[in-house]
Enzyme design. Structure first.
Site, PDB file in Angstrom:
ATOM      1  N   LYS A  76       0.871  -1.185   0.000  1.00 17.81           N
ATOM      2  CA  LYS A  76       0.000   0.000   0.000  1.00 17.81           C
ATOM      3  C   LYS A  76       0.905   1.231   0.000  1.00 17.81           C
ATOM      4  O   LYS A  76       1.925   1.250   0.710  1.00 17.81           O
ATOM      5  CB  LYS A  76      -0.885  -0.048   1.247  1.00 17.81           C
ATOM      6  CG  LYS A  76      -1.904   1.072   1.342  1.00 17.81           C
ATOM      7  CD  LYS A  76      -2.822   0.884   2.556  1.00 17.81           C
ATOM      8  CE  LYS A  76      -3.870   1.969   2.673  1.00 17.81           C
ATOM      9  NZ  LYS A  76      -4.772   1.773   3.831  1.00 17.81           N
ATOM     10  N   SER A 151      -9.674   2.006   2.924  1.00 18.16           N
ATOM     11  CA  SER A 151      -8.832   2.781   2.054  1.00 18.16           C
ATOM     12  C   SER A 151      -7.839   1.926   1.269  1.00 18.16           C
ATOM     13  O   SER A 151      -7.202   2.436   0.348  1.00 18.16           O
ATOM     14  CB  SER A 151      -8.033   3.807   2.886  1.00 18.16           C
ATOM     15  OG  SER A 151      -7.215   3.142   3.823  1.00 18.16           O
ATOM     16  N   SER A 175      -9.945  -0.503   7.067  1.00 13.39           N
ATOM     17  CA  SER A 175      -9.404  -0.455   5.702  1.00 13.39           C
ATOM     18  C   SER A 175      -8.708  -1.708   5.200  1.00 13.39           C
ATOM     19  O   SER A 175      -8.324  -1.760   4.028  1.00 13.39           O
ATOM     20  CB  SER A 175      -8.443   0.723   5.562  1.00 13.39           C
ATOM     21  OG  SER A 175      -9.169   1.915   5.510  1.00 13.39           O
TER      22      SER A 175
END
Ligand code: GLN
EC number: 6.3.5.7
Length: 483
Positions: A76, A151, A175
């Site tokens: 990420k 997210s 997330s």
């Protein structure tokens, strides 16, 4: 080759069926071909990937072993990667090349993983749909008109579309678990302090935690093994030995006490998801688990408390992005104040600015007691509810989300409607508990997740339950058409 899980890749590499370099080339080509539909990557790191793959192959040829040696993954884009853009999904950091690797990145690299790239995400990890990224929305491979969750939507979409077997992600209020639910993956948010936050760009420091997103519990165990552990660079990292997560997968569920909170089945829950949750309960009962109704009476206060605490911490954390030391700086500032104002006004997107304002307001003199302090008291009550529940049960089970993935744009005009979708996930962050989401069926062709919560440091128990469930169901094996 792209259908293999991490566990299958580890066996294939050990048996010399293929090399890490061959696999890396296949996946890089697949990303180039399919990712334009999904937008799941912000940066690709082909050269790094091929050199890491060659190095892993050389280490294996020298007799080294390890489940992650030569395994392709992605990070990420809020984990700092030395010399590689680390954008956090924001224009503010579009030009930022981290000068060092996050502990998670360094540990996984040492274990021999191959980094294919950095995945798309909501700006500064704020969101539940991956629509707030400066680099554009991510699409859900199960239906390109729907969001993948956020997210960590880029990591989720990429793994779900079989562009790679697993990816790192972070979870401040859901997330990891929510995008896992929306894309038919297994995702684990570890206990707060289990995985180092050093080099992970902070959103809300008392809630943020890194963890794995993969297709199976077995793969989450493998990736978490490489991520977890004490880190003296992170003052909230906890000095507890890391168990062998893969060894915990095969425990019997006979007599396991599963608590199902009655508050979970309120009017906001899609009844079709409620039914799938009940089906998963029945499946676990067949495996020997004992079901008990429990109560989490303060759950109703968790969303307002979270949406005070997280923005408050964000407003403080994001004050460092002032256009002076690093990140975006506006053109031709008239003076220092103008530079601050325009750099932040132009560099941050709308949702980030909204949260900074809410947080600064909640922390300001005169409002601190009314909002921030009250939210902290609710946080303690939420934790106490869990402590009481875990006196009676070993695991808490429920839906991961109240609804399946919504259409792109559907909630853009109403941020609170999006906040309400976090109702089942944020309580674990407020309490610091570990939580896992696993695939449990489909509604209108969109995946649905079931969430398991466990006491502190019982990640192995979560993985055990999810693995046994996955040995007896096939939801997690379903693949989105076109991928
Ligand atoms: N949706 C939540 C938020 O926007 C959680 C995000 C996260 O876990 N990073 O704050």
């Amino acid at each position: 080759m792209h259908h293999m899980t991490l566990a299958e890749i580890a066996r294939g590499l050990a048996d010399k069926k293929f090399s890490s370099e061959e696999l890396t080339q296949v996946l890089l080509a697949r990303i180039a071909q399919l990712d334009p539909q999904l937008n799941s990557f912000i940066s690709l790191t082909q050269e790094l990937a091929l050199s890491q793959a060659k190095a892993a192959d050389a280490r294996r040829a020298n007799g080294e072993t390890g489940a992650l040696l030569g395994a392709p993954i992605a990070h990420k884009d809020l984990f700092c990667t030395q010399g590689i853009r680390t954008s956090c999904g924001s224009k503010m950091l579009d030009n930022f090349k981290a000068p060092y690797d996050a502990t998670v990145v360094a540990k996984l690299a040492a274990a021999g993983t191959v980094t294919l790239g950095k995945t798309n995400m909501d700006e500064f990890a704020m969101g539940s749909a991956n629509e707030s990224s400066y680099y554009g929305a991510v699409k859900n491979p199960w239906n390109l008109e729907h969001v993948p969750g956020g997210s960590s939507g880029g990591s989720a979409a990429a793994v779900a579309a079989r562009l790679l077997p697993a990816a790192t992600a972070t979870d401040t209020g859901g997330s990891i678990r929510q995008p896992a639910a929306f894309t038919n993956l297994t995702g684990l948010k570890p206990t707060y302090g289990r995985v180092s936050r050093w080099g992970m760009i902070a959103y809300a420091s008392s809630l943020d935690q890194g963890g794995p997103l993969a297709r199976t519990a077995e793969d989450c165990a493998i990736l978490l093994q490489g991520m977890a552990g004490f880190d003296p660079n992170d003052s909230t990292s906890i000095d507890e030995p890391v168990p062998d997560y893969s060894a915990s997968l095969n425990g019997s569920l006979q007599g396991l006490r599963i608590g199902v909170p009655k508050e979970y089945f309120s009017a906001g829950l899609d009844p079709r998801i409620a039914e799938l949750v009940h089906n998963s309960v029945k499946e676990l009962e067949k495996l020997g688990a004992v079901i008990k109704e429990i109560s989490l009476p303060n759950m109703q206060h968790a969303i307002p408390a979270y949406y005070v605490i997280a923005p408050a911490e964000a407003s403080s954390n994001l004050s460092r992005f002032d256009g002076v030391r690093f990140g975006y700086r506006c053109e031709n500032p008239e003076n220092l104040i103008d530079q601050y104002k325009r750099s932040r006004g132009e560099g941050f997107g709308a949702e980030v600015q909204r949260r900074i304002m809410v947080g600064a307001y909640a922390l300001s003199a005169g409002y601190y007691d009314a909002y921030y302090l009250k939210a902290q008291k609710i946080r303690r009550l939420v934790k106490n509810d869990f402590m009481a529940a875990f006196n009676e049960v070993d695991i808490i089970l429920g839906p991961t989300t109240p609804n399946p993935a919504w259409k792109l744009g559907a909630k853009n005009s109403d941020p609170v409607a999006e906040y309400l979708e976090d109702v089942y996930t944020i309580t674990a962050n407020l309490a610091g508990l570990p939580g896992l989401s696993m695939p449990a069926g489909f509604v209108d062709g969109l995946p649905v997740g079931v969430q398991l919560l466990a006491p502190y440091f019982q990640e192995g128990r979560l993985l055990n339950v999810a693995h046994q469930y996955q040995l007896n169901t096939d939801w997690h094996t379903r693949t989105p058409t076109g991928f």
